[in-house]
Scaffold this active site. Sequence first.
Site, mmCIF file in Angstrom:
data_model
loop_
_atom_site.group_PDB
_atom_site.id
_atom_site.type_symbol
_atom_site.label_atom_id
_atom_site.label_comp_id
_atom_site.label_asym_id
_atom_site.label_seq_id
_atom_site.Cartn_x
_atom_site.Cartn_y
_atom_site.Cartn_z
ATOM 1 N N ASP A 10 0.888 -1.166 0.000
ATOM 2 C CA ASP A 10 0.000 0.000 0.000
ATOM 3 C C ASP A 10 0.921 1.210 0.000
ATOM 4 O OD1 ASP A 10 -1.670 2.134 0.498
ATOM 5 O OD2 ASP A 10 -2.276 1.476 2.504
ATOM 6 N N GLU A 156 -7.301 0.704 -4.559
ATOM 7 C CA GLU A 156 -7.350 0.660 -3.095
ATOM 8 C C GLU A 156 -8.680 0.123 -2.554
ATOM 9 O OE1 GLU A 156 -6.048 4.568 -1.906
ATOM 10 O OE2 GLU A 156 -4.040 4.214 -2.726
ATOM 11 N N ASP A 179 -13.000 5.722 2.639
ATOM 12 C CA ASP A 179 -11.574 5.780 3.003
ATOM 13 C C ASP A 179 -11.169 7.221 3.291
ATOM 14 O OD1 ASP A 179 -8.808 5.772 3.135
ATOM 15 O OD2 ASP A 179 -8.505 4.534 1.359
HETATM 16 P P1 ADP Z 1 -3.137 7.568 3.708
HETATM 17 O O1 ADP Z 1 -3.970 6.501 3.141
HETATM 18 O O2 ADP Z 1 -3.415 8.898 3.112
HETATM 19 O O3 ADP Z 1 -1.688 7.246 3.705
HETATM 20 P P2 ADP Z 1 -3.867 6.824 6.429
HETATM 21 O O4 ADP Z 1 -4.983 5.926 6.175
HETATM 22 O O5 ADP Z 1 -2.611 6.245 6.941
HETATM 23 O O6 ADP Z 1 -3.572 7.786 5.224
HETATM 24 O O7 ADP Z 1 -4.398 7.911 7.476
HETATM 25 C C1 ADP Z 1 -3.560 8.853 8.037
HETATM 26 C C2 ADP Z 1 -4.376 9.828 8.818
HETATM 27 O O8 ADP Z 1 -5.072 9.150 9.864
HETATM 28 C C3 ADP Z 1 -3.522 10.896 9.470
HETATM 29 O O9 ADP Z 1 -4.122 12.161 9.300
HETATM 30 C C4 ADP Z 1 -3.558 10.496 10.937
HETATM 31 O O10 ADP Z 1 -3.440 11.615 11.778
HETATM 32 C C5 ADP Z 1 -4.944 9.912 11.055
HETATM 33 N N1 ADP Z 1 -5.083 9.058 12.218
HETATM 34 C C6 ADP Z 1 -4.325 8.005 12.561
HETATM 35 N N2 ADP Z 1 -4.715 7.505 13.736
HETATM 36 C C7 ADP Z 1 -5.753 8.266 14.152
HETATM 37 C C8 ADP Z 1 -6.605 8.245 15.311
HETATM 38 N N3 ADP Z 1 -6.431 7.361 16.277
HETATM 39 N N4 ADP Z 1 -7.567 9.174 15.384
HETATM 40 C C9 ADP Z 1 -7.726 10.080 14.411
HETATM 41 N N5 ADP Z 1 -6.980 10.142 13.313
HETATM 42 C C10 ADP Z 1 -5.995 9.246 13.192
HETATM 43 MG MG MG Z 2 -4.695 4.922 2.228
#
Ligand code: ADP
Ligand code: MG
Length: 581
Positions: A10, A156, A179
């Site tokens: 991913d 995705e 998502d």
């Molecule tokens: P991407 O797919 O864009 O790489 P992710 O699915 O990894 O992103 O999500 C990242 C986001 O999730 C970030 O903004 C992070 O701050 C938020 N995030 C992660 N854990 C938490 C949580 N426990 N509560 C709220 N937001 C969260």
């Molecule tokens: Mg993602």
Amino acid sequence: MSTSPILGIDLGTTHSLVGVVDCGLPILLADEDNHRLLPSALFVDKDGQLSVGRAALHRRELEPLRLITSAKRLLGRRPGESDWQPPYDLRALGQSPVSVAAAILRRLREIAEFRLGQPLSRAVITVPAYFNDAQRNATKQAAKQAGLEVERILSEPTAAALAYGLNRAQGESRIAVYDLGGGTFDISILRLRDGVFEVLSTAGDTQLGGDDMDRLLAQRLNPQQPDCPRLIAAAESAKRTLSTQEQARIEIPFYRGAEHLQAEINRAEFERMIAPLLERSRTHCLRALGDAGLKAAELDAVILVGGCTRIPAVQRLVAEVFGRPPDMSQHPDEAVAMGAVIQAGILEGSLRQVLLLDVTPLSLGIETYGGLMNVLIPRNSTLPCKAGEMFTNAVANQGEMLIRVLQGEREMAADNWELGRVLVPLPAGARGSARVGVQFSLDANGILEVLARDTHSGEDRILQIENSAVDVSDERVEAMIQSSVEHAFEDMHQRQWTQATMKSRELLEGLDAALSELGPALSAEQAAPIHAAAAQLRRLLEQQAQDLQALKQANQRLDEVTQELAVMLVERALEQAGDLP
Ligand code: ADP
Ligand code: MG
């Protein structure tokens, strides 16, 4: 062919992950410090040295402009084409969106090689459903730079649906994948039919995610300098706390010189702050439903993925929009990567037990002349698939061709299972004059369609065989594979014997035809060795014990002694052609 495992990756805007199927189970791999989530961040120091992931983020505070994050938003776009302006200058840092993605992929590959202790070079990589050709190609290019061959680009939401286990559902199902990640929001409506995923609609916002919430929080803490990295980091941490707690305390020591920053924020206030963002996601959900031509009630499930779906207000909003509690069975950070790993496992055949639907457990083929099994679709092929071959008549004026559809691993047709037959009528003609194309198409449900086409008449005959791939119980499949191993030697002998006898018959038939034409012209001296070789060959064919070596030698001998005869035949043919007016 490389046999190294295929990685599932991913490549996220904020975080990236890598995994693999190990001992039949999909697993995600952690780095040396036991972190599975790799921040999609790259730091370029003054000497051009790169650090990736957490190591890169650690250097943000001192030199924020040397830190590259969210570069996925620029991937496959021409400079200036993206609606997002990065705070850093990629070019000045000697990087491009592809080279940044490559650095992240290289690091993921390194983590996997560290965990598995072997070189790895193949991967399934996920991309957003809305990625266009240029963006997908840029992803592939990055993989190539990282020494990875892309076995499949997977969208995705499809990956999330695979992790959810949708591919194991019966019949038709429809799901929504919501998502909400760090920088982007995607909503996709998928349909699974006959084991094939179809993205019915996709909507979203490339400017809507956790980062926006962090900025709102930072603004509330210090309206003058909301972009300060330390402030943003503190805001992000508070946001996470508020997913499980009612209150969050923000403390930044020595925020400005000697001054400390201290603040409290409660969940209700945070929710009021992000309400407009969530409202925007509602609009996209309704649009996606409309585009798919579906009502929320017609969905079988709404799956939540992405780090921000841990926020209770997000979960409430989704429940409200879709009129049902969302499915939270998947790990929000890991579901997409898990799906990529599952897809990788399907491709390499290591998930056969779990996902029988997706591969053919046994080879499929037809019987050919001499009772041999001719495999068209080898076992462990991924569904759906197609294969075809051209066949001809083995004897003159054959009248019809019987196509026996077979399943199994044995060399001889008789040892395999017959699934059905198709009879193709043939026009009168010399041996080898007919042309019958046989095509096998196996759909994702394991339904085999056999199409036989007489290419002269253009007439098609179609046979449908239900469940050729899944109808067989595991024990029977195992038994068939076992027996093919046990009989491998015997089978090989049988195949060679059959092929040799076919050759013998061909030689003897040719000899009979030549003798009837040229016989009288032969001297006794010329005829004697030919008759002797033919007699020896006939004896071996009739003999009970199959002496393969002797038969092959006798074939060769007859071939040699009839060389002269063949030359005479050619000369005679040329003479006759010369006689023609
Ligand atoms: P991407 O797919 O864009 O790489 P992710 O699915 O990894 O992103 O999500 C990242 C986001 O999730 C970030 O903004 C992070 O701050 C938020 N995030 C992660 N854990 C938490 C949580 N426990 N509560 C709220 N937001 C969260
Ligand atoms: Mg993602």
